[in-house]
Design a protein around this motif. Structure first.
Motif, PDB file in Angstrom:
ATOM      1  N   ASP A 177     -62.999 -19.931  -5.625  1.00 59.35           N
ATOM      2  CA  ASP A 177     -64.436 -19.072  -5.243  1.00 59.35           C
ATOM      3  C   ASP A 177     -63.222 -17.083  -6.122  1.00 59.35           C
ATOM      4  OD1 ASP A 177     -62.017 -17.972  -3.734  1.00 59.35           O
ATOM      5  OD2 ASP A 177     -63.175 -18.161  -1.835  1.00 59.35           O
ATOM      6  N   GLY A 178     -62.249 -17.315  -6.659  1.00 58.67           N
ATOM      7  CA  GLY A 178     -62.265 -16.475  -6.987  1.00 58.67           C
ATOM      8  C   GLY A 178     -60.765 -15.081  -6.594  1.00 58.67           C
ATOM      9  N   LEU A 179     -60.764 -15.642  -5.097  1.00 60.73           N
ATOM     10  CA  LEU A 179     -59.995 -15.099  -4.349  1.00 60.73           C
ATOM     11  C   LEU A 179     -58.117 -15.832  -3.862  1.00 60.73           C
ATOM     12  CD1 LEU A 179     -62.126 -14.631  -1.355  1.00 60.73           C
ATOM     13  CD2 LEU A 179     -61.570 -12.986  -2.912  1.00 60.73           C
ATOM     14  N   PHE A 180     -57.290 -15.553  -3.516  1.00 57.95           N
ATOM     15  CA  PHE A 180     -56.316 -16.134  -4.025  1.00 57.95           C
ATOM     16  C   PHE A 180     -55.573 -16.188  -1.994  1.00 57.95           C
ATOM     17  CE2 PHE A 180     -57.165 -13.505  -7.780  1.00 57.95           C
ATOM     18  CZ  PHE A 180     -56.649 -14.507  -8.583  1.00 57.95           C
ATOM     19  N   VAL A 181     -54.788 -17.121  -1.980  1.00 59.22           N
ATOM     20  CA  VAL A 181     -53.864 -17.111  -0.881  1.00 59.22           C
ATOM     21  C   VAL A 181     -51.721 -16.525  -1.147  1.00 59.22           C
ATOM     22  CG1 VAL A 181     -52.871 -19.045   0.651  1.00 59.22           C
ATOM     23  CG2 VAL A 181     -55.054 -19.367  -0.545  1.00 59.22           C
TER      24      VAL A 181
ATOM     25  N   LEU B 104     -52.745  -6.410  -5.677  1.00 61.69           N
ATOM     26  CA  LEU B 104     -53.557  -6.116  -4.367  1.00 61.69           C
ATOM     27  C   LEU B 104     -54.760  -4.802  -3.732  1.00 61.69           C
ATOM     28  CD1 LEU B 104     -52.816  -8.787  -2.374  1.00 61.69           C
ATOM     29  CD2 LEU B 104     -52.588  -6.696  -1.120  1.00 61.69           C
ATOM     30  N   VAL B 105     -55.994  -5.162  -3.733  1.00 59.02           N
ATOM     31  CA  VAL B 105     -56.833  -4.436  -2.692  1.00 59.02           C
ATOM     32  C   VAL B 105     -57.187  -4.514  -1.557  1.00 59.02           C
ATOM     33  CG1 VAL B 105     -56.685  -3.726  -5.430  1.00 59.02           C
ATOM     34  CG2 VAL B 105     -58.887  -5.333  -4.161  1.00 59.02           C
ATOM     35  N   GLU B 106     -57.704  -6.028  -1.219  1.00 61.82           N
ATOM     36  CA  GLU B 106     -58.529  -6.429  -0.075  1.00 61.82           C
ATOM     37  C   GLU B 106     -57.730  -7.075   0.972  1.00 61.82           C
ATOM     38  OE1 GLU B 106     -62.503  -6.981   1.889  1.00 61.82           O
ATOM     39  OE2 GLU B 106     -62.154  -7.123  -0.273  1.00 61.82           O
ATOM     40  N   VAL B 107     -57.277  -7.090   1.913  1.00 62.50           N
ATOM     41  CA  VAL B 107     -56.796  -8.758   3.019  1.00 62.50           C
ATOM     42  C   VAL B 107     -58.283  -8.992   3.252  1.00 62.50           C
ATOM     43  CG1 VAL B 107     -56.146 -10.080   4.676  1.00 62.50           C
ATOM     44  CG2 VAL B 107     -54.837  -8.931   3.974  1.00 62.50           C
ATOM     45  N   VAL B 108     -58.827 -10.579   3.048  1.00 62.74           N
ATOM     46  CA  VAL B 108     -60.273 -10.712   3.137  1.00 62.74           C
ATOM     47  C   VAL B 108     -60.482 -11.719   4.339  1.00 62.74           C
ATOM     48  CG1 VAL B 108     -62.229 -12.383   2.239  1.00 62.74           C
ATOM     49  CG2 VAL B 108     -61.028 -10.809   0.348  1.00 62.74           C
ATOM     50  N   ARG B 109     -59.282 -12.062   4.501  1.00 63.55           N
ATOM     51  CA  ARG B 109     -59.479 -13.381   5.386  1.00 63.55           C
ATOM     52  C   ARG B 109     -57.413 -13.416   6.107  1.00 63.55           C
ATOM     53  NH1 ARG B 109     -62.055 -17.147   4.083  1.00 63.55           N
ATOM     54  NH2 ARG B 109     -60.711 -18.906   3.498  1.00 63.55           N
ATOM     55  N   LYS B 110     -57.488 -13.118   7.945  1.00 63.87           N
ATOM     56  CA  LYS B 110     -56.343 -13.384   7.567  1.00 63.87           C
ATOM     57  C   LYS B 110     -55.996 -15.131   8.189  1.00 63.87           C
ATOM     58  CE  LYS B 110     -54.036 -10.549   9.129  1.00 63.87           C
ATOM     59  NZ  LYS B 110     -52.913  -9.515   7.919  1.00 63.87           N
ATOM     60  N   GLY B 111     -54.814 -15.627   7.728  1.00 65.83           N
ATOM     61  CA  GLY B 111     -54.553 -16.716   7.732  1.00 65.83           C
ATOM     62  C   GLY B 111     -53.753 -17.586   9.019  1.00 65.83           C
ATOM     63  N   GLY B 112     -53.472 -16.926   9.678  1.00 71.07           N
ATOM     64  CA  GLY B 112     -53.381 -16.989  10.846  1.00 71.07           C
ATOM     65  C   GLY B 112     -51.937 -16.963  11.124  1.00 71.07           C
ATOM     66  N   HIS B 113     -50.541 -16.114  10.739  1.00 71.76           N
ATOM     67  CA  HIS B 113     -49.320 -16.528  10.598  1.00 71.76           C
ATOM     68  C   HIS B 113     -49.203 -14.781  10.810  1.00 71.76           C
ATOM     69  CE1 HIS B 113     -48.581 -20.353   8.912  1.00 71.76           C
ATOM     70  NE2 HIS B 113     -49.416 -19.821   8.678  1.00 71.76           N
ATOM     71  N   ARG B 114     -47.776 -14.434  11.222  1.00 71.54           N
ATOM     72  CA  ARG B 114     -47.018 -12.988  11.249  1.00 71.54           C
ATOM     73  C   ARG B 114     -46.345 -13.170  10.816  1.00 71.54           C
ATOM     74  NH1 ARG B 114     -47.390 -10.905  17.167  1.00 71.54           N
ATOM     75  NH2 ARG B 114     -47.391  -8.934  16.154  1.00 71.54           N
ATOM     76  N   THR B 115     -45.691 -11.958  10.237  1.00 69.80           N
ATOM     77  CA  THR B 115     -44.701 -11.636   9.654  1.00 69.80           C
ATOM     78  C   THR B 115     -43.391 -11.033  10.217  1.00 69.80           C
ATOM     79  OG1 THR B 115     -45.263 -11.727   7.674  1.00 69.80           O
ATOM     80  CG2 THR B 115     -43.394 -11.083   7.641  1.00 69.80           C
TER      81      THR B 115
END
Length: 164
Positions: free
Chosen positions: A43-47, A72-83
């Motif tokens: 979809d043109g987004l990245f992980v 990098l300009v936006e976090v579209v969706r969180k992946g459920g992890h923390r750092t």
């Protein structure tokens, strides 16, 4: 000219990755950019496929958007992890430094957490959302009390794209 924070050994390595940059100026680091490793999506987004060292509000497996300059300009969706990040105090004697770094490595291995290093003083640890981080938090608090490191969660602040 900006300086760069690089990921020499990203958490995930595949044959179809893209490297992009993130401007760290919104987080108080002017003229500093962090290289990020990304996996392609249809979809043109990245992980995110690395564990951010200096970026706030971004974690492994988050879905992100790049601009036309590969920033990098936006976090579209969180992946459920923390750092969880640690910066080891400068000037520790070699035995103390080894005890702290060895403790981080051993605990990450014991818990099954992925770990990346930036140099020999800055660690970034991926904590999956379904896993308990209590042992790492206890270790970090003890080391902070001993004056051997500083630590934080990368989501202590939200992601901010630079104003252009």
């Amino acid at each position: 000219m900006p300086k760069y924070i690089v990921h020499d050994d990203p958490a995930i390595i595949t044959d179809k990755q893209r490297i992009a940059m993130a401007d760290l100026e919104p987080f108080g680091f002017p003229e500093l950019w962090e290289q990020v490793w990304l996996g392609h999506r249809e979809d043109g987004l990245f992980v995110m496929q690395c564990i951010p060292f200096r970026l706030y509000g971004v974690n492994l497996f988050d879905i992100v958007r790049l601009d036309e300059d590969d920033m990098l300009v936006e976090v579209v969706r969180k992946g459920g992890h923390r750092t969880l990040r640690a910066l080891i105090e400068r000037g520790l004697d070699p035995a103390a430094h080894e005890a702290v770094t060895g403790g981080i490595v051993a605990l990450a291995q014991e818990e099954g957490f992925v770990l990346e290093w930036s140099g020999d003083r800055h660690a970034a640890i991926n904590i999956p959302g379904d896993r308990d981080s209590a042992s790492f938090e206890t270790f970090m608090r003890e080391q902070r009390a001993a004056g051997t490191l500083y630590w934080e969660w990368s989501d202590a602040r939200p992601f901010e794209a630079p104003r252009r």
